[in-house]
Scaffold this motif. Sequence first.
Motif, PDB file in Angstrom:
ATOM      1  N   GLY A  60       0.786  -1.228   0.000  1.00  0.00           N
ATOM      2  CA  GLY A  60       0.000   0.000   0.000  1.00  0.00           C
ATOM      3  C   GLY A  60       0.813   1.269   0.000  1.00  0.00           C
ATOM      4  O   GLY A  60       0.285   2.349   0.285  1.00  0.00           O
ATOM      5  N   MET A  61       2.095   1.200  -0.360  1.00  0.00           N
ATOM      6  CA  MET A  61       2.962   2.375  -0.334  1.00  0.00           C
ATOM      7  C   MET A  61       3.003   3.112  -1.671  1.00  0.00           C
ATOM      8  O   MET A  61       3.158   4.328  -1.711  1.00  0.00           O
ATOM      9  CB  MET A  61       4.394   1.977   0.049  1.00  0.00           C
ATOM     10  N   VAL A  62       2.922   2.370  -2.767  1.00  0.00           N
ATOM     11  CA  VAL A  62       2.980   2.975  -4.093  1.00  0.00           C
ATOM     12  C   VAL A  62       1.855   2.404  -4.940  1.00  0.00           C
ATOM     13  O   VAL A  62       1.222   1.397  -4.572  1.00  0.00           O
ATOM     14  CB  VAL A  62       4.345   2.722  -4.788  1.00  0.00           C
ATOM     15  N   GLU A  63       1.607   3.054  -6.055  1.00  0.00           N
ATOM     16  CA  GLU A  63       0.613   2.572  -7.009  1.00  0.00           C
ATOM     17  C   GLU A  63       1.157   2.765  -8.413  1.00  0.00           C
ATOM     18  O   GLU A  63       2.039   3.603  -8.642  1.00  0.00           O
ATOM     19  CB  GLU A  63      -0.715   3.315  -6.828  1.00  0.00           C
ATOM     20  N   VAL A  64       0.642   1.985  -9.345  1.00  0.00           N
ATOM     21  CA  VAL A  64       1.161   2.038 -10.705  1.00  0.00           C
ATOM     22  C   VAL A  64       0.056   2.446 -11.666  1.00  0.00           C
ATOM     23  O   VAL A  64      -1.105   2.054 -11.504  1.00  0.00           O
ATOM     24  CB  VAL A  64       1.765   0.674 -11.127  1.00  0.00           C
ATOM     25  N   ASN A  65       0.427   3.263 -12.632  1.00  0.00           N
ATOM     26  CA  ASN A  65      -0.457   3.656 -13.718  1.00  0.00           C
ATOM     27  C   ASN A  65       0.130   3.088 -14.999  1.00  0.00           C
ATOM     28  O   ASN A  65       1.325   3.276 -15.273  1.00  0.00           O
ATOM     29  CB  ASN A  65      -0.552   5.190 -13.792  1.00  0.00           C
ATOM     30  N   SER A  66      -0.671   2.384 -15.757  1.00  0.00           N
ATOM     31  CA  SER A  66      -0.157   1.672 -16.929  1.00  0.00           C
ATOM     32  C   SER A  66       0.523   2.604 -17.923  1.00  0.00           C
ATOM     33  O   SER A  66       1.406   2.179 -18.676  1.00  0.00           O
ATOM     34  CB  SER A  66      -1.292   0.912 -17.619  1.00  0.00           C
ATOM     35  N   ARG A  68       1.634   6.025 -17.016  1.00  0.00           N
ATOM     36  CA  ARG A  68       2.500   7.038 -16.419  1.00  0.00           C
ATOM     37  C   ARG A  68       3.547   6.463 -15.482  1.00  0.00           C
ATOM     38  O   ARG A  68       4.456   7.161 -15.063  1.00  0.00           O
ATOM     39  CB  ARG A  68       1.639   8.063 -15.688  1.00  0.00           C
ATOM     40  N   GLY A  69       3.420   5.228 -15.071  1.00  0.00           N
ATOM     41  CA  GLY A  69       4.441   4.623 -14.228  1.00  0.00           C
ATOM     42  C   GLY A  69       4.049   4.515 -12.770  1.00  0.00           C
ATOM     43  O   GLY A  69       2.859   4.475 -12.423  1.00  0.00           O
ATOM     44  N   TRP A  70       5.069   4.502 -11.882  1.00  0.00           N
ATOM     45  CA  TRP A  70       4.879   4.286 -10.446  1.00  0.00           C
ATOM     46  C   TRP A  70       4.844   5.616  -9.695  1.00  0.00           C
ATOM     47  O   TRP A  70       5.600   6.535 -10.006  1.00  0.00           O
ATOM     48  CB  TRP A  70       6.020   3.441  -9.888  1.00  0.00           C
ATOM     49  N   PHE A  71       3.976   5.657  -8.665  1.00  0.00           N
ATOM     50  CA  PHE A  71       3.833   6.867  -7.867  1.00  0.00           C
ATOM     51  C   PHE A  71       3.658   6.509  -6.394  1.00  0.00           C
ATOM     52  O   PHE A  71       3.084   5.463  -6.063  1.00  0.00           O
ATOM     53  CB  PHE A  71       2.613   7.687  -8.317  1.00  0.00           C
ATOM     54  N   VAL A  72       4.134   7.388  -5.524  1.00  0.00           N
ATOM     55  CA  VAL A  72       3.837   7.254  -4.098  1.00  0.00           C
ATOM     56  C   VAL A  72       2.337   7.485  -3.925  1.00  0.00           C
ATOM     57  O   VAL A  72       1.752   8.364  -4.567  1.00  0.00           O
ATOM     58  CB  VAL A  72       4.632   8.291  -3.276  1.00  0.00           C
ATOM     59  N   VAL A  73       1.690   6.689  -3.087  1.00  0.00           N
ATOM     60  CA  VAL A  73       0.242   6.807  -2.922  1.00  0.00           C
ATOM     61  C   VAL A  73      -0.119   8.161  -2.322  1.00  0.00           C
ATOM     62  O   VAL A  73       0.681   8.792  -1.633  1.00  0.00           O
ATOM     63  CB  VAL A  73      -0.318   5.671  -2.030  1.00  0.00           C
ATOM     64  N   GLN A  74      -1.343   8.581  -2.589  1.00  0.00           N
ATOM     65  CA  GLN A  74      -1.883   9.808  -2.017  1.00  0.00           C
ATOM     66  C   GLN A  74      -3.073   9.443  -1.136  1.00  0.00           C
ATOM     67  O   GLN A  74      -4.222   9.504  -1.570  1.00  0.00           O
ATOM     68  CB  GLN A  74      -2.317  10.766  -3.126  1.00  0.00           C
ATOM     69  N   PRO A  75      -2.822   9.061   0.113  1.00  0.00           N
ATOM     70  CA  PRO A  75      -3.931   8.657   0.985  1.00  0.00           C
ATOM     71  C   PRO A  75      -4.811   9.842   1.348  1.00  0.00           C
ATOM     72  O   PRO A  75      -4.322  10.958   1.551  1.00  0.00           O
ATOM     73  CB  PRO A  75      -3.219   8.094   2.227  1.00  0.00           C
ATOM     74  N   SER A  76      -6.095   9.588   1.397  1.00  0.00           N
ATOM     75  CA  SER A  76      -7.031  10.621   1.820  1.00  0.00           C
ATOM     76  C   SER A  76      -7.017  10.713   3.341  1.00  0.00           C
ATOM     77  O   SER A  76      -6.495   9.821   4.024  1.00  0.00           O
ATOM     78  CB  SER A  76      -8.441  10.262   1.339  1.00  0.00           C
TER      79      SER A  76
END
Length: 287
Positions: A60-66, A68-76
């Motif tokens: 749950g630390m990062v997320e991937v966009n097919s 744009r690549g990998w990003f640090v998550v933006q938790p609400s």
Amino acid sequence: MSAAPDTAIRPEQIADRIVDAILARKLSPGQRLGEQPLADLFGVSRTLVREALARLAARGMVEVNSRRGWFVVQPSPDDAREAFEAREVIETGLLQALAAPLPAGAIGRLKHHLAQELAAIEKTEAEAAAADTGERSWLLGDFHVCLADCAGNSLLADILKDLTARTTLIATLYQSTHEARQSCAEHVQIVAALEAGNIPLAVQRMREHLGSVVYHLHAEATAEDDPLAQLRSALALHPAADAAADAAAPPAAARKPRPRRRLFTDLVAEPAAGAPTAFDPSHLQEP
């Protein structure tokens, strides 16, 4: 030119370094994590970097966009509150499960950690705007990981590190130096209760400490979530301006009523005396 691949570096080590950077606020919510730059930095192949990022995505630390690549998550804020609730269950349960007071060596390790926290906070205050808050943030979050480790539960220490990193992503965006000092003081109280062998008091202080952090998070996040906050602030009259306007205005008795301009005069009849109107402007007043 990229460094030669170093097979001694494992994906879990890369993942841990990224989590530590999140705890230290070196990586911010939504920041892009490029595979090639990370491969160059660690001197490994992109395959190893991809494996490390995949592990972090599962945690749950990062997320991937097919695209744009990998990003640090933006938790609400709600995500952060859920993480804090999980932390409260784990950390208070960890203390309640202690079969005996912590040994002197563990208490000494915790006190050393507290000294490091205080030194980092004082350094931040001394440097003011130019301060690097990374060490301070990392130490404040790592206290909870250190406590779990001192209690002899390395598995919960790993879980707490992830939960603390998730809450750090949003909580430290709003944490002032004053709140950091308060957190450190609350850590001191928890350790003091543990040193005295008073487990119920340590549990109570841990619960109050986490509740205090959530309170500040809620207050700041509410302000950030208000879509009218900037406009509300811009249109709010200054008290001095209000007073000057009131002083310049003629007394109420001397004011002449301004004639009311009617729209659609032939379509809307004037209400009878005493009859309720369909629109009450008092509803527009701020509570």
